[in-house]
Enzyme design. Structure first.
Site, PDB file in Angstrom:
ATOM      1  N   VAL A 146       0.835  -1.200   0.000  1.00  0.00           N
ATOM      2  CA  VAL A 146       0.000   0.000   0.000  1.00  0.00           C
ATOM      3  C   VAL A 146       0.868   1.247   0.000  1.00  0.00           C
ATOM      4  CG1 VAL A 146      -1.948   1.151   1.117  1.00  0.00           C
ATOM      5  CG2 VAL A 146      -1.613  -1.299   1.440  1.00  0.00           C
ATOM      6  N   ASP A 147       0.574   2.151  -0.924  1.00  0.00           N
ATOM      7  CA  ASP A 147       1.207   3.461  -0.902  1.00  0.00           C
ATOM      8  C   ASP A 147       0.665   4.237   0.298  1.00  0.00           C
ATOM      9  OD1 ASP A 147       2.748   5.626  -1.886  1.00  0.00           O
ATOM     10  OD2 ASP A 147       0.941   6.508  -2.750  1.00  0.00           O
TER      11      ASP A 147
END
Length: 634
Positions: free
Chosen positions: A313-314
């Site tokens: 996940v960014d």
């Protein structure tokens, strides 16, 4: 009514003929010694009515060199008629026709998400002319740039931008959100949504086929027709299985000289439940997801999503809100309250264009403070800003803007927490501290916990500083943190995890994360309703900007694959039990077809369970107050 007869007409007519034959005294014992009469004629008529489509389908399949299930039933029914077993022929074709009708009706039902979307597409719009008059026009008459008027209770006809007005728009068809979204000047709106309150004037941008709704319809249509790997395998398997059943029936018939036994083996060997079990599950799963605002690219991606055990996940905009927010206000001088410190800082920042300035100003306004513009200000590169307020010099920034020695301890403590802290000074004297940070999204902790509950490892990958990333990770409880990354570094992380044997889903913004998204087993786009490109390219698109939809989507994929496996097991077990029953006596052709169709009905019913809504209400509710909002309220 027309659709009913198209699906069930043959079944109804054949069924009426069978009932009439039974009332006329038809023999269902299998004996062919009684003289031919009206009951037998009625049974033959029933078999012809129910069987002609089956025979025609088998012939069409043979023309393209495919040995289909219809051929097995056709041979069995024709063989029964040649033996004078009119009841067997009628029962087999009638029951098979019921199964076919059920399959068609079920697939239509499971495609309801698509039909609902198609039905929701608007056809007309109220165009607002330059002279202020309005007219109702067909959608094709509009061009980008036209202004449309939408009143309370009306449907939004185009994708566009609100020019004026305010109202609540029900976007459930697009995003799956149950709570109307507030729209005002500058807000995006989507075709197919409904205005539940207020009046909006909208500049048309996406019309007809160019609208988000049209792209969703296209994506769901393609996805429901896309075949999973398991389905492709089963189709290849059936191309060998069906001829194998025919050869086995022929060999057993010749060996035993029992034609009826051979024909019965043909009937019970029909892999109908096996063939329908997978497509009906896929269509139901993808349809359910679409109704909940999740677009899955197709059956193959649905199967892959079910295997995901690691999510990369960014941070910015995914786990956090993506813009700085005021987090701390502290007074260092008893003569100034926290409100005084924040008011002076906000007034000074009105002359700054720095992103942090906006966070301070918004924070002051959220607390109900009056923020007036300053007359004179001087930005100091790399240090902050000085401004003239009421005859005093107000400084916001580093200690270099102040006179004398200043204790930096508290600033360093806030920095260690991942916040950007600044002194606020009056005439060179420090009176307070303000701090801002990109805050964690309200729904991020629940989303991370939901993924952990499903046994999914969460890796946070960000280009942000190690200190900031570590604090966000600690707050959310992610399993691993990779910070200070370049876009190509995220790609390397995905490859590294895949090399470890993990099935990786990558959640990113689709811009600087494109290489990693393309390489991941599943590329996930969030808030895709506003991005037509994401709808077309993402393997899994979350229409609403809500991270908890990701674990929900992965869970739905897992349930769908689980349903496929259960249905396959039921189909194979049914064939095995019937085979044993035939070989050891007691199972006739009609009984075999009855149980066969019962298994078809059972696998269809199990697949239909996927259509039951399971998205929790709180995942569609309006966001809760942020941490800052609660602090301000307190």
């Amino acid at each position: 009514m027309k659709n009913f007869w198209r699906t069930w007409g043959v079944v109804v007519i054949s069924g009426v003929l069978i009932v009439a034959a039974l009332l006329a005294g038809a023999d269902i014992t299998g004996s062919a010694t009684a003289p031919f009469g009206l009951p037998d004629a009625l049974m033959i008529a029933a078999a012809v009515v129910a069987g002609y489509r089956i025979v025609w389908s088998a012939i069409q399949a043979l023309r393209i060199k495919v040995i289909s299930i219809d051929l097995l039933v056709s041979v069995a029914a024709i063989g029964a008629m040649l033996l004078g077993n009119w009841w067997e022929a009628a029962a087999v074709t009638f029951l098979f026709a019921i199964g076919g009708a059920l399959e068609r009706a079920t697939l239509n039902r499971t495609r309801k998400a698509l039909s609902d979307l198609v039905d929701s597409a608007p056809e007309t719009a109220t165009k607002l002319n330059e002279d202020g008059s309005t007219e109702t026009v067909e959608l094709w008459e509009l061009i980008p740039g036209d202004t449309v008027l939408v009143k309370n209770g009306e449907q939004v006809p185009v994708d566009g931008r609100v020019i004026s007005g305010r109202g609540g728009v029900d976007e459930a068809q697009i995003t799956g959100e149950s709570v109307p979204a507030e729209k005002a000047e500058g807000s995006e709106v989507f075709a197919g949504t409904w205005l539940r309150s207020g009046v909006l004037r909208i500049e048309a941008i996406g019309i007809g086929a160019d609208s988000t709704l049209a792209k969703i319809i296209h994506r769901v249509e393609d996805a429901q027709d896309d075949k999973a790997k398991t389905q492709t395998f089963m189709e290849k398997f059936s191309t060998w299985y069906t001829p194998g059943v025919m050869v086995a029936a022929l060999v057993i018939g010749l060996a035993t000289m029992n034609v009826e036994l051979a024909l019965t083996l043909l009937v019970i060997g029909c892999p109908g439940a096996l063939v329908i079990s997978i497509p009906v599950s896929i269509v139901a799963g993808i349809g359910r997801a679409a109704q909940d605002g999740v677009l899955i690219k197709g059956g193959e991606y649905l199967e892959t999503a079910a295997k995901v055990d690691t999510v990369v996940v960014d941070k910015t905009g995914t786990l956090t809100n993506g813009r700085p927010e005021l987090t701390d206000v502290e007074s260092l001088d008893p003569a100034y309250s926290e409100e005084d410190v924040l008011t002076l800082a906000a007034r000074a920042e009105t002359a700054s264009e720095h992103p942090l300035a906006d966070a301070i100003i918004r924070g002051a306004q959220d607390r109900g403070l009056v923020v007036e513009m300053v007359d004179k200000a001087e930005p100091v590169t790399g240090k902050g800003i000085r401004a003239e307020v009421g005859g005093h010099t107000i400084a916001v920034g580093s200690a270099d803007l102040l006179d004398g020695e200043v204790d930096p301890t508290r600033i360093l403590e806030l920095n260690e927490l991942g916040r950007t802290a600044m002194f606020v000074g009056v005439d060179g004297h420090a009176i307070g501290i303000v701090a801002v940070a990109d805050t964690v999204r309200d729904d991020a902790p629940a989303a991370v916990q939901a993924m952990h509950d499903r046994g999914i490892r969460v890796v946070m990958a960000t280009g942000d500083a190690e200190r900031v990333a570590a604090n966000v990770a600690a707050e959310l409880g992610v399993d691993e943190v990779r910070a200070e990354l370049m876009p190509e570094d995220k790609l390397d992380i995905v490859k590294e995890l895949q090399a470890e044997g993990r099935t990786v889903a990558m959640v990113g913004d689709g811009v600087n994360d494109t290489p990693a998204l393309a390489t991941a087993d599943i590329g996930v786009a969030m808030g895709a309703a506003g991005s037509p490109a994401a709808i077309e390219t993402a393997d899994l698109a979350l229409m609403a900007d809500r991270l908890p939809r990701l674990p929900y989507a992965l869970g739905l994929a897992k349930r769908t694959v689980g349903t496929m496996r259960v249905n396959i097991a039921i189909a194979l077990l049914t064939v095995l039990i019937l085979l044993i029953g035939v070989l050891f006596g007691g199972v006739t052709m009609a009984i075999g077809m009855l149980f066969h169709q019962a298994s078809v009905l059972l696998v269809i019913g199990i697949a239909m369970l996927l259509l039951i809504p399971r998205l929790k209400k709180n995942e569609s509710a309006s966001p809760q107050k942020s941490e800052l909002d609660e602090k301000v309220t307190a």
